[in-house]
Design an enzyme around this catalytic site. Structure first.
Site, PDB file in Angstrom:
ATOM      1  N   TYR A  28      -9.469   5.122   6.908  1.00  0.00           N
ATOM      2  CA  TYR A  28      -9.777   5.318   8.412  1.00  0.00           C
ATOM      3  C   TYR A  28     -10.656   6.452   8.541  1.00  0.00           C
ATOM      4  O   TYR A  28     -10.532   7.836   8.107  1.00  0.00           O
ATOM      5  CB  TYR A  28      -8.385   5.803   9.070  1.00  0.00           C
ATOM      6  CG  TYR A  28      -7.352   4.643   9.496  1.00  0.00           C
ATOM      7  CD1 TYR A  28      -6.576   4.238   8.376  1.00  0.00           C
ATOM      8  CD2 TYR A  28      -7.285   4.157  10.723  1.00  0.00           C
ATOM      9  CE1 TYR A  28      -5.678   3.287   8.814  1.00  0.00           C
ATOM     10  CE2 TYR A  28      -6.280   3.317  10.872  1.00  0.00           C
ATOM     11  CZ  TYR A  28      -5.666   2.608   9.830  1.00  0.00           C
ATOM     12  OH  TYR A  28      -4.569   1.946  10.078  1.00  0.00           O
ATOM     13  N   LYS A  47       0.302  -1.210  15.025  1.00  0.00           N
ATOM     14  CA  LYS A  47       1.526  -1.650  15.636  1.00  0.00           C
ATOM     15  C   LYS A  47       1.907  -2.793  16.542  1.00  0.00           C
ATOM     16  O   LYS A  47       3.046  -3.201  16.483  1.00  0.00           O
ATOM     17  CB  LYS A  47       2.003  -0.209  16.481  1.00  0.00           C
ATOM     18  CG  LYS A  47       2.153   1.013  15.956  1.00  0.00           C
ATOM     19  CD  LYS A  47       3.266   1.043  14.825  1.00  0.00           C
ATOM     20  CE  LYS A  47       3.421   2.006  14.053  1.00  0.00           C
ATOM     21  NZ  LYS A  47       3.749   1.781  12.539  1.00  0.00           N
ATOM     22  N   PRO A  92      -5.489  -1.050  18.422  1.00  0.00           N
ATOM     23  CA  PRO A  92      -5.009  -1.303  17.082  1.00  0.00           C
ATOM     24  C   PRO A  92      -4.987  -0.083  16.066  1.00  0.00           C
ATOM     25  O   PRO A  92      -4.832  -0.671  14.933  1.00  0.00           O
ATOM     26  CB  PRO A  92      -6.079  -2.377  16.681  1.00  0.00           C
ATOM     27  CG  PRO A  92      -7.460  -2.015  17.555  1.00  0.00           C
ATOM     28  CD  PRO A  92      -6.679  -1.372  18.751  1.00  0.00           C
ATOM     29  N   HIS A 148       0.880  -1.153  -0.107  1.00  0.00           N
ATOM     30  CA  HIS A 148      -0.038  -0.212  -0.100  1.00  0.00           C
ATOM     31  C   HIS A 148       0.704   1.313   0.301  1.00  0.00           C
ATOM     32  O   HIS A 148       1.789   1.409   0.880  1.00  0.00           O
ATOM     33  CB  HIS A 148      -0.874  -0.018   0.949  1.00  0.00           C
ATOM     34  CG  HIS A 148      -2.046  -1.000   1.079  1.00  0.00           C
ATOM     35  ND1 HIS A 148      -3.406  -0.360   1.113  1.00  0.00           N
ATOM     36  CD2 HIS A 148      -2.158  -2.209   0.761  1.00  0.00           C
ATOM     37  CE1 HIS A 148      -4.232  -1.447   0.840  1.00  0.00           C
ATOM     38  NE2 HIS A 148      -3.689  -2.433   0.626  1.00  0.00           N
ATOM     39  N   TYR A 151       3.638   5.516  10.874  1.00  0.00           N
ATOM     40  CA  TYR A 151       2.801   4.509  10.240  1.00  0.00           C
ATOM     41  C   TYR A 151       3.828   3.488   9.483  1.00  0.00           C
ATOM     42  O   TYR A 151       3.404   2.357   9.626  1.00  0.00           O
ATOM     43  CB  TYR A 151       1.702   5.401   9.504  1.00  0.00           C
ATOM     44  CG  TYR A 151       0.751   4.052   9.175  1.00  0.00           C
ATOM     45  CD1 TYR A 151      -0.324   3.914  10.015  1.00  0.00           C
ATOM     46  CD2 TYR A 151       0.458   3.404   7.877  1.00  0.00           C
ATOM     47  CE1 TYR A 151      -1.419   3.309   9.909  1.00  0.00           C
ATOM     48  CE2 TYR A 151      -0.252   2.454   7.567  1.00  0.00           C
ATOM     49  CZ  TYR A 151      -1.453   2.431   8.588  1.00  0.00           C
ATOM     50  OH  TYR A 151      -2.533   1.639   8.260  1.00  0.00           O
TER      51      TYR A 151
END
Ligand code: APR
Ligand code: PHB
Length: 392
Positions: A202, A298, A294, A73, A386
């Site tokens: 998200y 991580k 979550p 991604h 991230y």
């Protein structure tokens, strides 16, 4: 009594990867797991691998299926105010993440153990640790047939997750814990339908957080924020789909693809850190030492980072009789752990609806989202956390 150099409790990503790294260096290890092989291979967990995690798995030769089936991604979306705001991971950091289910990594590691003949014992019970403050710690347990066993070790690695036996075995007062509970949980579903978008989404919505993720071109993974004590029985499939459509709705043409739900469950959210991650000859790694909510994806990546540090420390200690890295194991890991704790708490706080928050807090939250979406500096900060900071 059987003998090994490193007794590893737990066959999750932490225990299995540690075992594999140690054997590769010529260190003998035995993994003891309470559940069955089938259970650990089917347990649905998160699915985002940081760049450093992918590199490590590749380097040690267990990345073949990850490379073939994992989905790289280059960005993800922050969806709020009914619009998408893309975080261009590869443009901002030069790195990507790979979507590949945690249980697929577990399957690959178990297969790699099997191929090399490295021992993993499933369905053990009554695991107890003893003599941790000596150079001959010991594990006692019952094997799958219920027969009592003893394993004499140089070191024990507690990789048995948050509810394992290792951390509670440490005498009182020797570990300090830090934690936060959140007033919400995630309801996660695995659905047999192609993802509705190529990327993760998200979503911050006044009805609560929602996440669109995936496992393959045919399987979608979705999450909904629900109250922390929510019962899965309150969520028949049609309620899940209608809530997801409400939260994921945009001003433009987004349409959620529905399909049969293959798995669903509620996961509580918490932040937790045990310090230090070591007592005598017991080293804790992964969820046994720390938990993150979550939202930042991580959990598994931290487990991988811990055991990378631990394997190096144990090579020094057991092969070269040098203890510096073993002594600094906890401090080394905790630097990355606290970065991930902060990042996961930050992502969680920015995206969820806290039932106790007031209008002031809601406006701060929206301001933070808008800033992250519009400032290259803020987006880069989010993106570099991230994709995963480089290993130390
Ligand atoms: N004896 C033997 N095994 C045990 C015991 C015990 N007393 N208690 C727990 N276990 C096993 C569990 O069944 C599990 O398979 O230890 C394993 C721990 O694995 P994980 O929970 O997967 O933890 P870890 O390897 O640290 O991986 C961290 O897992 O929970 C997720 O989100 C988390 O992605 C992160 C990752
Ligand atoms: C998942 O696909 O399971 C997933 C993705 C991103 C997260 C958490 C879980 O932040």
């Amino acid at each position: 009594m059987a003998r090994t150099q490193v007794g590893i409790i737990g066959a999750g990503p932490a225990g299995l990867l540690l075992s594999y790294l140690l054997h590769a260096e010529g260190i003998d290890a035995v993994v003891l797991e309470a559940r069955s092989r089938e259970y650990v291979e089917k347990r649905v967990r998160a699915g985002v691998c940081e760049h450093p995690t992918v590199e490590l798995l590749r380097e040690i030769g267990v990345g073949t299926r990850l490379d073939a089936e994992g989905l790289p991604h280059h960005g993800f979306s922050l969806r709020f105010d009914g619009r998408d705001h893309r975080i261009a991971l590869s443009e901002l950091t030069g790195r990507t993440i790979t979507v590949y289910g945690q249980q697929e990594i577990v399957k690959d590691l178990i297969a790699a153990h099997e191929a090399k003949g490295y021992p993993v014992e499933f369905e053990v019970s009554d695991v107890e640790l003893a003599e941790l403050d000596t150079e001959r710690p010991r594990v006692t347990y019952r094997d799958a047939d219920g027969a009592p066993r003893e394993l004499d070790c140089d070191v024990i690695a507690g990789c048995d997750g948050f509810h394992g036996v290792s951390r509670p075995t440490i005498p009182g007062g020797q570990v300090k814990s830090f934690d936060r509970e959140y007033p919400f949980a995630w309801l996660g579903v695995l659905a047999q339908t192609p993802p509705s978008d190529e990327e993760l989404i998200y979503t911050h919505h006044e009805r609560g957080f929602a996440l669109h993720s995936m496992r393959s071109p045919e399987i979608t993974r979705l999450y909904l924020q629900v109250p922390h004590d929510e019962k899965i029985e309150n969520w028949p499939d049609d309620r899940i789909w209608s809530e997801l459509s409400a939260r994921l709705a945009t001003e433009s043409e987004f349409s959620l693809r529905e399909g049969p739900i293959l798995d669903k469950g509620v996961t509580p959210m918490r932040s937790f850190v045990a310090e230090p991650m070591q007592y005598g000859r017991l080293f804790l790694a992964g969820d046994a030492a720390h938990i993150v909510p979550p939202t930042g994806a991580k959990g598994m990546n931290l487990a991988v980072a811990d055991v990378r540090v631990l394997s190096r420390a144990l090579v020094d200690l057991l092969l070269h009789n040098r203890s510096e890295r073993a002594v600094s194991y906890s401090d080394t890991c905790l630097r990355r752990v606290w970065r991930a704790e902060h990042f996961s708490w930050y992502m969680t706080s920015m995206l969820h609806v806290d039932p106790a928050s007031d209008e002031f807090q809601r406006r701060l939250q929206l301001s933070q989202l808008r800033y992250t979406a519009s400032s290259r500096a803020a987006a880069t900060s989010l993106a570099e956390n991230y994709v995963g900071l480089p290993f130390e």
